[in-house]
Design a protein around this motif. Structure first.
Motif, PDB file in Angstrom:
ATOM      1  N   MET A 183       0.833  -1.206   0.000  1.00 25.41           N
ATOM      2  CA  MET A 183       0.000   0.000   0.000  1.00 25.41           C
ATOM      3  C   MET A 183       0.875   1.266   0.000  1.00 25.41           C
ATOM      4  O   MET A 183       0.652   2.191  -0.786  1.00 25.41           O
ATOM      5  N   LEU A 184       1.883   1.289   0.878  1.00 20.21           N
ATOM      6  CA  LEU A 184       2.760   2.456   0.951  1.00 20.21           C
ATOM      7  C   LEU A 184       3.530   2.650  -0.355  1.00 20.21           C
ATOM      8  O   LEU A 184       3.814   3.779  -0.752  1.00 20.21           O
ATOM      9  N   THR A 185       3.860   1.535  -1.001  1.00 22.76           N
ATOM     10  CA  THR A 185       4.568   1.624  -2.277  1.00 22.76           C
ATOM     11  C   THR A 185       3.742   2.377  -3.310  1.00 22.76           C
ATOM     12  O   THR A 185       4.254   3.264  -4.015  1.00 22.76           O
ATOM     13  N   TYR A 186       2.457   2.065  -3.398  1.00 27.95           N
ATOM     14  CA  TYR A 186       1.584   2.742  -4.356  1.00 27.95           C
ATOM     15  C   TYR A 186       1.397   4.217  -3.994  1.00 27.95           C
ATOM     16  O   TYR A 186       1.302   5.079  -4.879  1.00 27.95           O
ATOM     17  N   ILE A 187       1.352   4.509  -2.681  1.00 26.88           N
ATOM     18  CA  ILE A 187       1.234   5.910  -2.243  1.00 26.88           C
ATOM     19  C   ILE A 187       2.476   6.689  -2.672  1.00 26.88           C
ATOM     20  O   ILE A 187       2.379   7.808  -3.198  1.00 26.88           O
ATOM     21  N   ALA A 188       3.661   6.102  -2.459  1.00 25.46           N
ATOM     22  CA  ALA A 188       4.904   6.768  -2.836  1.00 25.46           C
ATOM     23  C   ALA A 188       4.963   7.031  -4.341  1.00 25.46           C
ATOM     24  O   ALA A 188       5.334   8.132  -4.778  1.00 25.46           O
ATOM     25  N   ILE A 189       4.591   6.037  -5.134  1.00 23.32           N
ATOM     26  CA  ILE A 189       4.613   6.197  -6.594  1.00 23.32           C
ATOM     27  C   ILE A 189       3.617   7.272  -7.022  1.00 23.32           C
ATOM     28  O   ILE A 189       3.925   8.116  -7.883  1.00 23.32           O
ATOM     29  N   ILE A 237      18.896   5.232   4.232  1.00 20.48           N
ATOM     30  CA  ILE A 237      17.806   5.932   4.934  1.00 20.48           C
ATOM     31  C   ILE A 237      16.562   6.047   4.061  1.00 20.48           C
ATOM     32  O   ILE A 237      15.495   6.433   4.547  1.00 20.48           O
ATOM     33  N   LEU A 238      16.686   5.731   2.763  1.00 24.47           N
ATOM     34  CA  LEU A 238      15.559   5.917   1.849  1.00 24.47           C
ATOM     35  C   LEU A 238      14.598   4.730   1.921  1.00 24.47           C
ATOM     36  O   LEU A 238      14.500   3.910   1.010  1.00 24.47           O
ATOM     37  N   THR A 239      13.881   4.665   3.022  1.00 26.52           N
ATOM     38  CA  THR A 239      12.790   3.703   3.135  1.00 26.52           C
ATOM     39  C   THR A 239      11.569   4.260   2.418  1.00 26.52           C
ATOM     40  O   THR A 239      11.553   5.436   2.007  1.00 26.52           O
ATOM     41  N   ILE A 240      10.559   3.441   2.273  1.00 28.40           N
ATOM     42  CA  ILE A 240       9.336   3.900   1.610  1.00 28.40           C
ATOM     43  C   ILE A 240       8.739   5.092   2.349  1.00 28.40           C
ATOM     44  O   ILE A 240       8.305   6.078   1.744  1.00 28.40           O
ATOM     45  N   GLU A 241       8.741   5.025   3.688  1.00 25.49           N
ATOM     46  CA  GLU A 241       8.155   6.112   4.480  1.00 25.49           C
ATOM     47  C   GLU A 241       8.915   7.425   4.276  1.00 25.49           C
ATOM     48  O   GLU A 241       8.310   8.496   4.132  1.00 25.49           O
ATOM     49  N   VAL A 242      10.243   7.339   4.256  1.00 28.32           N
ATOM     50  CA  VAL A 242      11.045   8.550   4.068  1.00 28.32           C
ATOM     51  C   VAL A 242      10.837   9.119   2.663  1.00 28.32           C
ATOM     52  O   VAL A 242      10.729  10.338   2.486  1.00 28.32           O
ATOM     53  N   VAL A 243      10.754   8.257   1.668  1.00 26.75           N
ATOM     54  CA  VAL A 243      10.514   8.715   0.299  1.00 26.75           C
ATOM     55  C   VAL A 243       9.168   9.426   0.200  1.00 26.75           C
ATOM     56  O   VAL A 243       9.049  10.464  -0.466  1.00 26.75           O
ATOM     57  N   ILE A 244       8.151   8.900   0.869  1.00 28.03           N
ATOM     58  CA  ILE A 244       6.836   9.550   0.869  1.00 28.03           C
ATOM     59  C   ILE A 244       6.935  10.948   1.466  1.00 28.03           C
ATOM     60  O   ILE A 244       6.357  11.915   0.936  1.00 28.03           O
ATOM     61  N   VAL A 245       7.689  11.090   2.551  1.00 27.99           N
ATOM     62  CA  VAL A 245       7.854  12.403   3.182  1.00 27.99           C
ATOM     63  C   VAL A 245       8.578  13.361   2.239  1.00 27.99           C
ATOM     64  O   VAL A 245       8.159  14.517   2.062  1.00 27.99           O
ATOM     65  N   ILE A 246       9.663  12.902   1.628  1.00 33.19           N
ATOM     66  CA  ILE A 246      10.439  13.754   0.718  1.00 33.19           C
ATOM     67  C   ILE A 246       9.575  14.237  -0.450  1.00 33.19           C
ATOM     68  O   ILE A 246       9.537  15.436  -0.770  1.00 33.19           O
ATOM     69  N   LEU A 247       8.880  13.313  -1.086  1.00 31.51           N
ATOM     70  CA  LEU A 247       8.058  13.666  -2.241  1.00 31.51           C
ATOM     71  C   LEU A 247       6.881  14.545  -1.852  1.00 31.51           C
ATOM     72  O   LEU A 247       6.494  15.447  -2.602  1.00 31.51           O
ATOM     73  N   SER A 248       6.313  14.310  -0.673  1.00 31.67           N
ATOM     74  CA  SER A 248       5.192  15.138  -0.203  1.00 31.67           C
ATOM     75  C   SER A 248       5.646  16.566   0.033  1.00 31.67           C
ATOM     76  O   SER A 248       4.956  17.530  -0.341  1.00 31.67           O
ATOM     77  N   ALA A 249       6.814  16.733   0.667  1.00 31.99           N
ATOM     78  CA  ALA A 249       7.337  18.076   0.940  1.00 31.99           C
ATOM     79  C   ALA A 249       7.591  18.828  -0.362  1.00 31.99           C
ATOM     80  O   ALA A 249       7.236  20.008  -0.504  1.00 31.99           O
ATOM     81  N   ALA A 250       8.196  18.149  -1.332  1.00 36.91           N
ATOM     82  CA  ALA A 250       8.478  18.789  -2.616  1.00 36.91           C
ATOM     83  C   ALA A 250       7.191  19.130  -3.366  1.00 36.91           C
ATOM     84  O   ALA A 250       7.066  20.209  -3.954  1.00 36.91           O
ATOM     85  N   ILE A 301      13.581   5.594  -7.317  1.00 37.40           N
ATOM     86  CA  ILE A 301      14.581   4.681  -7.869  1.00 37.40           C
ATOM     87  C   ILE A 301      15.671   4.391  -6.838  1.00 37.40           C
ATOM     88  O   ILE A 301      16.116   3.250  -6.679  1.00 37.40           O
ATOM     89  N   GLY A 302      16.093   5.434  -6.106  1.00 35.07           N
ATOM     90  CA  GLY A 302      17.119   5.254  -5.089  1.00 35.07           C
ATOM     91  C   GLY A 302      16.698   4.308  -3.985  1.00 35.07           C
ATOM     92  O   GLY A 302      17.524   3.583  -3.421  1.00 35.07           O
ATOM     93  N   ALA A 303      15.414   4.303  -3.663  1.00 37.94           N
ATOM     94  CA  ALA A 303      14.894   3.419  -2.610  1.00 37.94           C
ATOM     95  C   ALA A 303      14.570   2.028  -3.139  1.00 37.94           C
ATOM     96  O   ALA A 303      14.159   1.157  -2.362  1.00 37.94           O
ATOM     97  N   GLY A 304      14.701   1.821  -4.433  1.00 36.15           N
ATOM     98  CA  GLY A 304      14.392   0.518  -5.011  1.00 36.15           C
ATOM     99  C   GLY A 304      12.912   0.270  -5.230  1.00 36.15           C
ATOM    100  O   GLY A 304      12.498  -0.859  -5.509  1.00 36.15           O
ATOM    101  N   ILE A 305      12.108   1.332  -5.137  1.00 35.74           N
ATOM    102  CA  ILE A 305      10.665   1.189  -5.342  1.00 35.74           C
ATOM    103  C   ILE A 305      10.351   0.998  -6.823  1.00 35.74           C
ATOM    104  O   ILE A 305       9.442   0.248  -7.190  1.00 35.74           O
ATOM    105  N   LEU A 306      11.106   1.696  -7.682  1.00 38.70           N
ATOM    106  CA  LEU A 306      10.951   1.547  -9.127  1.00 38.70           C
ATOM    107  C   LEU A 306      12.283   1.169  -9.743  1.00 38.70           C
ATOM    108  O   LEU A 306      13.343   1.633  -9.301  1.00 38.70           O
ATOM    109  N   GLU A 307      12.234   0.333 -10.766  1.00 36.85           N
ATOM    110  CA  GLU A 307      13.419   0.048 -11.568  1.00 36.85           C
ATOM    111  C   GLU A 307      13.757   1.293 -12.383  1.00 36.85           C
ATOM    112  O   GLU A 307      12.871   2.060 -12.767  1.00 36.85           O
TER     113      GLU A 307
END
Length: 360
Positions: free
Chosen positions: A1-7, A73-86, A199-205
């Motif tokens: 679920m978090l993966t789809y939110i991040a994407i 440090i680039l877990t799914i949760e951290v990536v969601i925070v980074i992308l949300s802030a941007a 990509i850095g977190a390995g969520i997407l190829e």
């Protein structure tokens, strides 16, 4: 679920980047009248940014994905925070129609996460910030010098301007080509800002992420870029066909070079700095008195800091709850708002005092 939110957030960010940064690439062509229709200009931008992302964004993706903070440090949760802030920062800029630097926002959000986790490649960040200053400065200088050279040619050969009029169709084509080149450079540099963390977190190829990022960058340019292309094309300074070609060529060349080196650079700062260089050479320093330029400069300064603070705050609220740091953040926010409000009140009171004849 978090993966789809991040994407999903990453692709929304790509759309905002398309609206804010990529759409500014065709500003000179639109502002000079080489392309009469705003939608036509935006569709050309969309094609260019997609091609640029697909063909040449790999090096910048590596920098955004793993070159600013430690990859662990680039877990799914951290990536969601980074992308949300941007995304929040860019949405605000698009809403008010300011050509914001998407690279500054993305890097600021990543740096905020790095500071929160004490995992930041500071030397790499300093080098990126140096390029943020040096490349727009180079764009301004090149725009200024080339416009001065054009003026010198016009004075030395009075018939040069009339000769240029006979080549009007060719100049229009040249401006459209250089604007398209700049759109390609935008795709090369800016797609990474949205999909690099994924990509850095390995969520997407990598290849999948780049194609998705380029597609949504193009989509955002078409549906969100109207205000920005209007600002860059017509509200800073009017450009002739030759001036517009100069600006676009400068922007495209500098951004493509930076992309090949792997540096995320402020595309809209580079384009706008080139426009300012041309305008200053033609009209003098009074160009800087325009309110639109003052607003752009303010947003440029605030945007990376805003993204950094939002990213840092979200991590401390959601991922690493720390009531003491949170209290400091809230206190700084309240004091900042209070100081701005107090300044406005004092200024209003002083203006009223002088309007009523006081102090005369």
């Amino acid at each position: 679920m978090l993966t789809y939110i991040a994407i999903t957030i990453g692709l929304l960010l790509a759309m905002n980047i398309g609206g804010s940064g990529a759409a500014a690439t065709m500003g000179p062509a639109y502002g000079s009248g080489a392309i009469a229709g705003k939608k036509t200009a935006l569709f050309l931008v969309a094609i260019g940014v997609f091609l640029g992302a697909a063909a040449g964004s790999g090096e910048v993706v590596k920098t955004i994905g793993k070159g600013i903070v430690h990859g662990d440090i680039l877990t799914i949760e951290v990536v969601i925070v980074i992308l949300s802030a941007a995304t929040l920062t860019l949405f605000f800029a698009n809403y008010i129609g300011i050509p914001l630097s998407t690279s500054e926002v993305a890097v600021g959000a990543i740096a905020g996460a790095g500071i929160a986790f004490r995992s930041l490649y500071l030397d790499r960040l300093i080098l990126i910030v140096f390029f943020w200053i040096a490349i727009p400065a180079a764009a301004f200088l090149l725009g200024y010098l080339l416009e001065k050279l054009k003026s010198l040619i016009d004075r030395s050969w009075p018939g040069a301007s009339k000769a240029a009029q006979r080549w009007k169709k060719q100049l229009i084509l040249l401006l459209i080509i250089t604007g398209f080149m700049e759109a390609v450079s935008a795709g090369m540099n800016n797609a990474a800002n949205a999909v690099g963390p994924l990509i850095g977190a390995g969520i997407l190829e990598e290849r999948t992420g780049i194609w998705l990022g380029g597609s949504f960058l193009a989509f955002g340019a078409v549906i969100l870029g109207g205000k920005v292309i209007e600002t860059n094309g017509k509200k800073i300074t009017r450009l002739s066909l030759i001036q517009g070609s100069t600006v676009s060529f400068i922007g495209a060349s500098l951004v493509i070079l930076a992309s090949l080196w792997g540096f995320p650079v402020p595309l809209t700062q580079i384009t706008t700095s080139a426009i300012l260089g041309v305008g200053t050479a033609e009209k003098g320093a009074r160009l800087f008195q325009k309110n639109i330029i003052i607003r752009i400069l303010k947003v440029w300064i605030v945007s990376p800091v805003m993204a950094l603070v939002i990213s840092y705050s979200l991590i401390l609220i959601v991922l690493k709850p720390n009531p003491y740091i949170l209290a400091v953040i809230i206190s700084v926010f309240i004091s900042t708002v209070g100081c701005i409000s107090l300044y406005r009140s004092i200024r209003k009171e002083r203006d009223t005092f002088y309007d009523q004849g006081g102090g005369v």
